[in-house]
Design an enzyme around this catalytic site. Structure first.
Site, PDB file in Angstrom:
ATOM      1  N   ASP A  73      34.022  32.103  38.048  1.00  0.00           N
ATOM      2  CA  ASP A  73      33.411  32.908  36.988  1.00  0.00           C
ATOM      3  C   ASP A  73      34.480  33.433  36.035  1.00  0.00           C
ATOM      4  OD1 ASP A  73      34.267  34.534  39.210  1.00  0.00           O
ATOM      5  OD2 ASP A  73      33.219  36.244  38.329  1.00  0.00           O
ATOM      6  N   GLU A 138      33.896  37.264  41.178  1.00  0.00           N
ATOM      7  CA  GLU A 138      35.124  38.057  41.218  1.00  0.00           C
ATOM      8  C   GLU A 138      35.222  38.991  40.030  1.00  0.00           C
ATOM      9  OE1 GLU A 138      39.250  39.356  40.863  1.00  0.00           O
ATOM     10  OE2 GLU A 138      38.097  38.246  39.384  1.00  0.00           O
TER      11      GLU A 138
END
Length: 380
Positions: A73, A138
């Site tokens: 991400d 994250e």
């Protein structure tokens, strides 16, 4: 390292950057990686939780287990019109690869994967095992990502011996800084209450901003601890202050202050809360605090992994890497629960989360070489 190897990492990085994966989206990045690892006899295990995609991929069952960890991400791009090129169209310009995730951290993932491919071609019957742990959570709240995978691995007693996290740790040039720990993060949402009223009648109001000011000054000037040889002293910072009705002739009835501690192992969540609340009480404030522990501080003791990576960085870049615990939090804080030696090494961090994020193409090739040589050192 052959030129073809550096080229392979560059091409994979471009493929990954081209996939839109703003938290908690993965954009198909993990499926792409799993397909390549599956061809190398990795057992690829998707572990979705909620909206988050996670991947645990392992080759072999013997110890030691060497794991590469990272996240697919990325943060939002900001105004695309202010980029020099489309943030999701990987672009080469003047020896640099541009795009969201180029430094944080799709290039690291590409370097992981290609280094593993080269290593397995060299040593198809290598000792020990190799794993990759990827998440799409994250950059977000980090509640359904690596922490959940670690919980699964812990339940089945699948422990990691060495873990390399591809966070962008380098400050000025690749390999100048390795992270072997991180500070803790403790946030607070403070509300101080007063009495709202007309500014022309101060004897009828109790202005909470005025009442808070001396306490705020003391909180800002307090030395919470002195740190130690591995951690800088704990810091306290205000991030937001909110008060007032929007009218210029009305005093606020309350003021809200958002603040954060980045703390060393010399302090604890309990000690910081106690000291902060004691200061607020000393100033006679009517207040409440909502506390949130984002991360505990941790330190990975220098061992075989750190020595190997310091040596490899010196050989590949000519730089003497410094072990540090500065910066924000990372998923290493979860991995340390099942792995005694965790080290973070990745690209230069000067462009991360910014417009025109990038990595030098030369550095991407060096990064692949560092990961490859580390595997060679740990799994002879």
């Amino acid at each position: 390292m052959p030129e073809a190897a550096g080229t392979a990492a560059l091409e994979l990085a471009r493929e990954l950057i081209g996939r839109r994966s703003v938290t908690p989206e993965d954009g198909g990045c993990q499926a792409l990686v799993a397909a390549r690892l599956g061809a190398l006899d990795f057992r690829c295990e998707p572990m979705p939780f909620g909206e988050v995609k996670n991947l645990w991929a392992r080759r072999g069952s013997a110890r030691p287990l060497v794991c590469f960890a990272g996240h697919t991400d990325v943060v939002p791009t900001g105004p695309p019109s202010e980029w020099h090129s489309d943030p999701f169209v990987p672009t080469l310009r003047e020896g640099k690869l541009y795009g969201r995730g180029a430094a944080d951290m799709k290039s690291s993932i590409a370097a992981f994967v290609v280094a593993v491919e080269v290593f397995i071609k060299e040593r198809p019957n290598h000792s020990g095992s190799i794993a990759l742990l990827l998440t799409s959570d994250e950059e977000g709240p980090a509640v359904d990502g690596t922490v959940r995978v670690v919980e699964v691995l812990k339940r089945r007693n699948e422990l990691i011996d060495y873990c390399i996290v591809g966070e962008p740790t380098s400050d000025e040039a690749l390999g100048d800084t390795l992270k072997n720990g991180r500070r803790g993060s403790l946030s607070g949402k403070l509300v101080v209450r007063g009495v709202q009223g007309h500014v022309a009648y101060p004897h009828l109001v109790r202005n909470p901003v005025h009442e808070l000011a001396p306490a705020l000054a003391e909180l800002a000037s307090t030395q919470w601890d002195r740190g130690n040889e591995s951690f800088p002293p704990t810091t306290w910072q205000v991030s937001n202050i909110h008060a007032g009705t929007g009218a210029g002739n009305v005093t606020p009835g309350s003021v809200q202050v958002d603040f954060n501690f980045r703390f060393s192992t010399e302090s604890t969540e309990a000690s910081l809360r106690q000291k902060a609340e004691a200061i607020l009480k000393k100033h006679g404030l009517e207040f409440s605090v909502q506390w949130t522990l984002g991360a505990k501080p941790f330190l990975s003791k220098p061992g075989r992994l750190a020595q190997a990576m310091v040596d490899v960085c010196k050989r590949r870049t000519g730089r003497s890497a410094e072990l540090a615990t500065t910066g924000g939090t990372s998923d290493a804080r979860f991995i340390i629960e099942i792995c005694p030696e965790v080290l973070e090494l990745g690209p230069v961090n000067q462009s991360i989360h910014k417009l025109n994020e990038h990595i030098a193409v030369e550095a991407l090739g060096q990064l692949e070489g560092i990961y490859l040589d580390t595997l060679r050192a740990l799994l002879p």
